[in-house]
Design a protein around this motif. Structure first.
Motif, short mmCIF file in Angstrom:
data_model
loop_
_atom_site.label_atom_id
_atom_site.label_comp_id
_atom_site.label_asym_id
_atom_site.label_seq_id
_atom_site.Cartn_x
_atom_site.Cartn_y
_atom_site.Cartn_z
N CYS A 184 23.09 33.85 -9.95
CA CYS A 184 23.70 34.18 -8.11
C CYS A 184 23.91 35.95 -8.28
O CYS A 184 24.48 36.27 -8.48
CB CYS A 184 24.80 33.95 -7.80
N THR A 185 22.65 36.62 -7.30
CA THR A 185 22.75 38.16 -7.99
C THR A 185 23.85 38.67 -6.94
O THR A 185 24.76 39.69 -7.25
CB THR A 185 21.84 38.39 -6.26
N GLU A 186 24.60 37.86 -5.56
CA GLU A 186 25.83 38.82 -5.43
C GLU A 186 27.09 38.30 -6.56
O GLU A 186 27.42 39.76 -7.31
CB GLU A 186 26.43 38.05 -4.32
N VAL A 187 27.27 37.03 -7.37
CA VAL A 187 28.00 36.82 -8.43
C VAL A 187 28.23 38.59 -9.53
O VAL A 187 28.65 38.75 -9.92
CB VAL A 187 28.05 35.98 -8.68
N LEU A 188 26.37 38.16 -9.96
CA LEU A 188 26.48 39.08 -10.96
C LEU A 188 26.28 40.34 -10.56
O LEU A 188 27.25 41.31 -11.77
CB LEU A 188 25.14 38.78 -11.91
N VAL A 193 17.51 39.83 -12.83
CA VAL A 193 16.25 39.79 -13.56
C VAL A 193 16.46 39.34 -15.08
O VAL A 193 16.62 38.79 -15.74
CB VAL A 193 15.15 40.97 -13.86
N ASP A 194 18.24 40.44 -15.49
CA ASP A 194 19.04 40.42 -16.63
C ASP A 194 19.53 38.69 -16.83
O ASP A 194 19.27 38.18 -17.98
CB ASP A 194 19.56 41.07 -16.98
N GLY A 195 19.73 38.63 -15.81
CA GLY A 195 20.48 37.25 -15.35
C GLY A 195 19.89 36.10 -16.15
O GLY A 195 19.97 35.32 -16.97
N GLU A 225 17.01 33.75 -23.48
CA GLU A 225 17.89 33.39 -24.97
C GLU A 225 18.48 33.08 -25.04
O GLU A 225 18.33 32.83 -26.51
CB GLU A 225 18.15 35.77 -24.65
N ARG A 226 19.21 32.90 -24.51
CA ARG A 226 20.34 31.69 -25.23
C ARG A 226 19.70 30.27 -25.17
O ARG A 226 19.70 29.98 -26.05
CB ARG A 226 21.86 31.60 -23.28
N ALA A 227 18.69 30.29 -24.36
CA ALA A 227 18.04 28.78 -24.59
C ALA A 227 16.91 29.05 -26.11
O ALA A 227 17.19 27.86 -26.38
CB ALA A 227 17.39 28.23 -23.87
N THR A 228 16.38 29.55 -25.67
CA THR A 228 15.34 30.49 -27.28
C THR A 228 16.01 31.28 -28.68
O THR A 228 15.28 30.63 -29.64
CB THR A 228 13.89 31.01 -26.69
N LEU A 257 14.98 23.95 -19.74
CA LEU A 257 15.13 24.46 -19.09
C LEU A 257 15.16 25.53 -17.74
O LEU A 257 13.97 25.79 -17.91
CB LEU A 257 15.29 26.45 -19.94
N VAL A 258 15.76 24.93 -17.06
CA VAL A 258 15.15 25.07 -15.61
C VAL A 258 16.73 26.54 -14.77
O VAL A 258 17.28 25.77 -15.13
CB VAL A 258 15.49 24.25 -14.03
N ALA A 259 16.28 27.28 -13.79
CA ALA A 259 17.69 28.22 -13.56
C ALA A 259 16.69 27.80 -12.15
O ALA A 259 16.06 28.21 -11.53
CB ALA A 259 17.53 29.51 -14.17
N ALA A 260 17.80 28.31 -11.06
CA ALA A 260 17.27 28.61 -9.88
C ALA A 260 18.33 30.02 -8.98
O ALA A 260 19.41 30.47 -9.39
CB ALA A 260 17.96 27.69 -8.69
#
Ligand code: AMP
Length: 293
Positions: free
Chosen positions: A125-129, A275-277, A283-286, A102-105
């Motif tokens: 993306c903070t602005e999108v969320l 942070v929630d994102g 959570e989805r991965a684990t 799992l990698v996320a940017a």
């Protein structure tokens, strides 16, 4: 590449930004081993003491740092520095060179977020969320007994990355949107295709500017400038002087949230949203709440 795993999940967190600090606090003690890379010692010192002692200091894109951080055995890599392209590059390296599951940017710019997402990268993306959170709350405020929701008069203060994204979306949803920014070049972020509202150049701290922006008839005011104090002041004036029924604000400092709530201002903190994102991705991965082991 043969990967030797430890029994606890190993998460590498690159970046001691406010989002990195929020993630470190949320994930620490949640059944995972954290390896944190900070750009400087000063940044590392912002971590809780136990994590600061183990933090690595340097450039996460340096091969020696990747090795020291244990990317070859990591289960997850979260790139949350304050450089969009650096985060994307690190995440791509994590996925392609180290086969991290799992990698996320973190990518703050919505246009870049779209581009990196198209490359198959998991992007927060903070602005999108944050836009999605404001839209969800606006819908909750005005949800009628029966759809469709009536067209609302919405005033958006600040037309930066967040305000423009929100204005484009609210306008595309059929609302009558007015946008104010003190910098006229910021208004060029509004989409020529979807934004059909009204633009005002001026300082929102001035009531005359707010009047010009039709605050008197607004159903909802959303303050999205980059300054918490301006957002607080604009929303208070909207509510107390102009009796606007619903007001919302972007607030950078999460510690201010209770005070805003007491004043009747609904607020969204982009740091907490991001942070929630990331936690939702883990959570989805684990399949576990909080993304732990
Ligand atoms: P961003 O942080 O990219 O979402 O941008 C914030 C936007 O808020 C910028 O375009 C600023 O010009 C704008 N802004 C900041 N203060 C004020 C103010 N007092 N009145 C109107 N616009 C403002």
């Amino acid at each position: 590449m043969v990967r030797e795993r430890e029994s606890a999940r190993q998460i590498v967190l690159a970046g001691c930004t406010p989002i990195g600090l929020g993630l470190a606090t949320r994930l620490d003690g949640n059944g995972c081993t954290l390896r944190i890379i900070a750009r400087t010692f000063t940044r590392a010192l912002l971590l809780p003491a136990a994590l600061a002692d183990d933090a690595l200091v340097g450039d996460p894109l340096e091969p020696t740092m990747m090795e020291a951080a244990g990317l070859d055995t990591a289960d997850a890599l979260l790139a949350v520095t304050n450089h969009d392209d650096g985060n994307a590059a690190l995440a791509l390296a994590g996925a392609r060179l180290f086969a991290i599951p799992l990698v996320a940017a973190l990518v703050e710019d919505p246009i870049r977020a779209d581009a990196y997402g198209n490359l198959g990268l998991a992007v927060v993306c903070t602005e999108v969320l944050t836009t999605a959170e404001f839209v969800r709350r606006a819908r909750a405020c005005f949800r009628p007994a029966k759809p469709p929701m009536k067209s609302l008069a919405i005033l958006i203060v600040g037309c930066g990355r967040l305000g423009s994204h929100l204005a484009n979306q609210m306008s595309a949803d059929g609302h009558a949107v007015v946008v104010v920014d003190r910098d006229d070049t910021a208004l060029s972020r509004l989409s020529a295709e979807v934004f059909s509202g009204y633009r005002v150049v001026g300082d929102a701290a001035e009531p005359a500017v707010l009047r010009r922006a039709r605050i008197e008839g607004a159903d909802l005011v959303i303050a999205t400038t980059d300054d918490d104090n301006t957002n607080l002041m604009v929303t208070l004036v909207a509510r107390r002087v102009f009796a606007v029924p619903h007001v919302m604000a972007r607030v950078y400092d999460p510690q201010r949230e209770p005070m805003y709530r007491e004043l009747g201002i609904d607020c969204v903190c982009p740091t907490l949203v991001a942070v929630d994102g990331f936690c939702a991705l883990l959570e989805r991965a684990t399949g576990r709440r909080g993304g732990g082991a």
